[in-house]
Design an enzyme around this catalytic site. Sequence first.
Site, PDB file in Angstrom:
ATOM      1  N   SER A 151      -6.347   2.849 -15.094  1.00 29.44           N
ATOM      2  CA  SER A 151      -5.596   3.264 -14.211  1.00 29.44           C
ATOM      3  C   SER A 151      -3.954   3.285 -14.271  1.00 29.44           C
ATOM      4  O   SER A 151      -3.380   3.651 -15.160  1.00 29.44           O
ATOM      5  CB  SER A 151      -6.088   2.889 -12.799  1.00 29.44           C
ATOM      6  OG  SER A 151      -5.620   3.558 -11.763  1.00 29.44           O
ATOM      7  N   LYS A 178       0.924  13.372  10.109  1.00 30.06           N
ATOM      8  CA  LYS A 178       1.546  12.007   9.904  1.00 30.06           C
ATOM      9  C   LYS A 178       0.525  10.873   9.574  1.00 30.06           C
ATOM     10  O   LYS A 178       0.554   9.641   8.886  1.00 30.06           O
ATOM     11  CB  LYS A 178       2.217  11.722  11.044  1.00 30.06           C
ATOM     12  CG  LYS A 178       3.002  10.344  11.466  1.00 30.06           C
ATOM     13  CD  LYS A 178       3.884  10.019  10.075  1.00 30.06           C
ATOM     14  CE  LYS A 178       4.461   8.587  10.346  1.00 30.06           C
ATOM     15  NZ  LYS A 178       5.523   8.406   9.029  1.00 30.06           N
TER      16      LYS A 178
END
Length: 336
Positions: free
Chosen positions: A165, A217
């Site tokens: 990763s 948001k």
Amino acid sequence: MEFLYEYGLFLAKTVTFLVAFAILTALIVGASAKPKNGKGELTIEDLSEQLNNQKRELLNVALDKDAFKAFEKSEKKKSKDKSTEPKKKVFVLNFKGGIDAKEVESLRNEVTAIIQIAESNDKVVVKLESGGGVVHGYGLAASQLARLKQAGLELTVTVDKIAASGGYMMACVSDKFVCAPFAMIGSIGVIAQLPNFNKLLKKNNVEFEQVTAGEFKRTLTMFGENTDTGREKFKQELEQIHALFREHVQSARPKLNVEKVATGETWFGTDALKMGLVDAIQTSDDLLLSLNEEFELYMVTYQNKKGLSDKLGIGASTVLDKITEKILSKSKELYH
């Protein structure tokens, strides 16, 4: 038995007092002796000298006197011949990254120091170990390694255990990427997970209020009731990060079939080589030994200075561990 009871009670009181004293001392020192922000120390170790001394010590035992004298004479001649040549250097960095990638702060100082003094024929080797972590942290770490290449220095990354990763995000920017046969490589994917306690709150008649401005948001929440729209938006954001990750890897390794390996899977070193994820199979030890034949090796390390409170905390913990161990051993003597 009454004596044993009184003795055990005395020990318990003593431990309680010592623990309280250690905590109080740590709090006082922590409040009065805070380390200065941004202050650290750069250390440089001569790895070539260490390797050469190891070799010399072993040969001193393994060879007879005449053979060892011949070896030393040969080494002195080599050293004399090299003294007239420009000294080529390899700077070695260690990066063992955690999930939060906080180690990037030391890395950026190490990289800056090397760029300031390195010459065009010098090289950099990064011994990397990481299973990945936060995107912004490992993205910055990869950018720090890219600075070395931008400065015209050849960069080699070596992995003995794992570069997955975010770890692979860093490693793939190198000019040469080598790993051990059973190192874990890849995991070109993105993951995010969080628990949701909304049902538990409802069950206990607890209301949760969250106010936002902007439709997205907040997409998913730990305490509110998640919606399918929020989940879909969250998934889109992960896909966007994955696309950027794939583009980063493709740019760093143009010959790699990114779509084939960007599945989140990991491969052991030998299979990673077949997939084109790495360039060669070699341990960091063998890599440095081979470079030591031609270059002078230097380990560069930047460490933040620890405050007195940190040192005291470590010391107090060690003392308490020893006291506890002694009490436990004494108890076994008394009751068994």
